[in-house]
Design an enzyme around this catalytic site. Sequence first.
Site, mmCIF file in Angstrom:
data_model
loop_
_atom_site.group_PDB
_atom_site.id
_atom_site.type_symbol
_atom_site.label_atom_id
_atom_site.label_comp_id
_atom_site.label_asym_id
_atom_site.label_seq_id
_atom_site.Cartn_x
_atom_site.Cartn_y
_atom_site.Cartn_z
ATOM 1 C CB THR A 198 52.363 50.441 6.056
ATOM 2 O OG1 THR A 198 51.952 50.062 7.374
ATOM 3 C CG2 THR A 198 52.212 51.934 5.875
ATOM 4 N NE ARG A 245 47.322 49.873 3.867
ATOM 5 C CZ ARG A 245 47.665 50.073 5.128
ATOM 6 N NH1 ARG A 245 48.367 49.175 5.794
ATOM 7 N NH2 ARG A 245 47.312 51.195 5.744
ATOM 8 N NE ARG A 263 47.521 47.191 11.369
ATOM 9 C CZ ARG A 263 48.130 48.347 11.087
ATOM 10 N NH1 ARG A 263 47.421 49.478 10.958
ATOM 11 N NH2 ARG A 263 49.420 48.405 10.895
ATOM 12 C CE LYS A 302 45.018 55.517 4.878
ATOM 13 N NZ LYS A 302 46.517 55.551 4.962
ATOM 14 C CD GLU A 329 42.955 54.791 15.037
ATOM 15 O OE1 GLU A 329 42.370 53.878 14.419
ATOM 16 O OE2 GLU A 329 44.182 54.965 14.986
ATOM 17 C CG HIS A 376 43.562 54.092 9.528
ATOM 18 N ND1 HIS A 376 44.826 54.247 10.043
ATOM 19 C CD2 HIS A 376 42.730 53.933 10.598
ATOM 20 C CE1 HIS A 376 44.764 54.188 11.366
ATOM 21 N NE2 HIS A 376 43.503 54.008 11.730
ATOM 22 C CE1 TYR A 416 47.112 58.074 9.693
ATOM 23 C CE2 TYR A 416 45.872 59.620 8.347
ATOM 24 C CZ TYR A 416 46.245 58.319 8.654
ATOM 25 O OH TYR A 416 45.750 57.269 7.915
ATOM 26 C CG ASN A 462 48.439 53.239 2.772
ATOM 27 O OD1 ASN A 462 47.510 54.005 2.977
ATOM 28 N ND2 ASN A 462 49.319 52.922 3.705
ATOM 29 C CG PHE A 516 55.153 60.237 6.164
ATOM 30 C CD1 PHE A 516 53.902 60.130 6.758
ATOM 31 C CD2 PHE A 516 56.200 59.505 6.698
ATOM 32 C CE1 PHE A 516 53.698 59.313 7.864
ATOM 33 C CE2 PHE A 516 56.005 58.673 7.809
ATOM 34 C CZ PHE A 516 54.742 58.583 8.387
HETATM 35 P P1 IDP Z 1 49.393 52.016 8.981
HETATM 36 O O1 IDP Z 1 48.440 52.890 8.195
HETATM 37 O O2 IDP Z 1 49.694 50.726 8.246
HETATM 38 O O3 IDP Z 1 48.970 51.807 10.401
HETATM 39 P P2 IDP Z 1 51.386 53.932 9.971
HETATM 40 O O4 IDP Z 1 52.820 53.642 10.211
HETATM 41 O O5 IDP Z 1 50.501 54.182 11.157
HETATM 42 O O6 IDP Z 1 50.796 52.778 9.025
HETATM 43 O O7 IDP Z 1 51.337 55.222 9.045
HETATM 44 C C1 IDP Z 1 50.148 55.914 8.825
HETATM 45 C C2 IDP Z 1 50.068 56.289 7.363
HETATM 46 O O8 IDP Z 1 51.110 57.204 7.050
HETATM 47 C C3 IDP Z 1 50.278 55.123 6.385
HETATM 48 O O9 IDP Z 1 49.106 54.395 6.145
HETATM 49 C C4 IDP Z 1 50.773 55.838 5.151
HETATM 50 O O10 IDP Z 1 49.671 56.383 4.426
HETATM 51 C C5 IDP Z 1 51.584 56.967 5.737
HETATM 52 N N1 IDP Z 1 53.000 56.594 5.808
HETATM 53 C C6 IDP Z 1 53.606 55.803 6.717
HETATM 54 N N2 IDP Z 1 54.911 55.681 6.472
HETATM 55 C C7 IDP Z 1 55.148 56.419 5.362
HETATM 56 C C8 IDP Z 1 56.326 56.706 4.606
HETATM 57 O O11 IDP Z 1 57.429 56.244 4.903
HETATM 58 N N3 IDP Z 1 56.146 57.517 3.516
HETATM 59 C C9 IDP Z 1 54.941 58.039 3.163
HETATM 60 N N4 IDP Z 1 53.815 57.790 3.863
HETATM 61 C C10 IDP Z 1 53.916 56.992 4.938
#
Ligand code: IDP
Length: 143
Positions: free
Chosen positions: A93, A104, A87, A11, A128, A117, A51, A114, A59
């Site tokens: 996350t 991370r 993963r 990212k 994807e 992805h 997304y 973070n 968010f």
């Molecule tokens: P992942 O990237 O670990 O698969 P997902 O739940 O699919 O996590 O969420 C996608 C992305 O959305 C996360 O990597 C993060 O950047 C963002 N995200 C997820 N949950 C939150 C939150 O509660 N606050 C802010 N950003 C979030």
Amino acid sequence: MAIERTLSIIKPDAVGGNHIGAIYSRFEEAGLKIVGAKMLHLDDEKAGGFYAEHKERPFYNDLVSFMTSGPVVVSVLEGENAIAKHREIMGATNPAEAAEGTIRKDFASSIDENAVHGSDSAESAKREIAYFFSDNEVLDRTR
Ligand code: IDP
């Protein structure tokens, strides 16, 4: 165990921090091969579409702004159990909850920024990868 493919995105925060090589090293040290790679600057449509499942989440707008804030590196990783392995080395996350030694934990600053992805299932990986790569951009690395 099955050979799988998965999608990685480094990212904008991690690209901006000059961590591309360090993150690629983590993939290779884990036995994952990079079989497709490109650097892109996503626009709102491409990042928003990626997304789309989060469109109703609070968010979402911030996530799209972040993902379009600078270049990303998208890659296809291949290896045994690649989806779960990727993963695992990414970490949780929320980097505050990520295990020691994960990408991370070491390179991300917050849940909003973070670093990486990774596809979370075989179905997501297929969708994807096709979202960013045509068939002839994913290469044979068996030699
Ligand atoms: P992942 O990237 O670990 O698969 P997902 O739940 O699919 O996590 O969420 C996608 C992305 O959305 C996360 O990597 C993060 O950047 C963002 N995200 C997820 N949950 C939150 C939150 O509660 N606050 C802010 N950003 C979030």
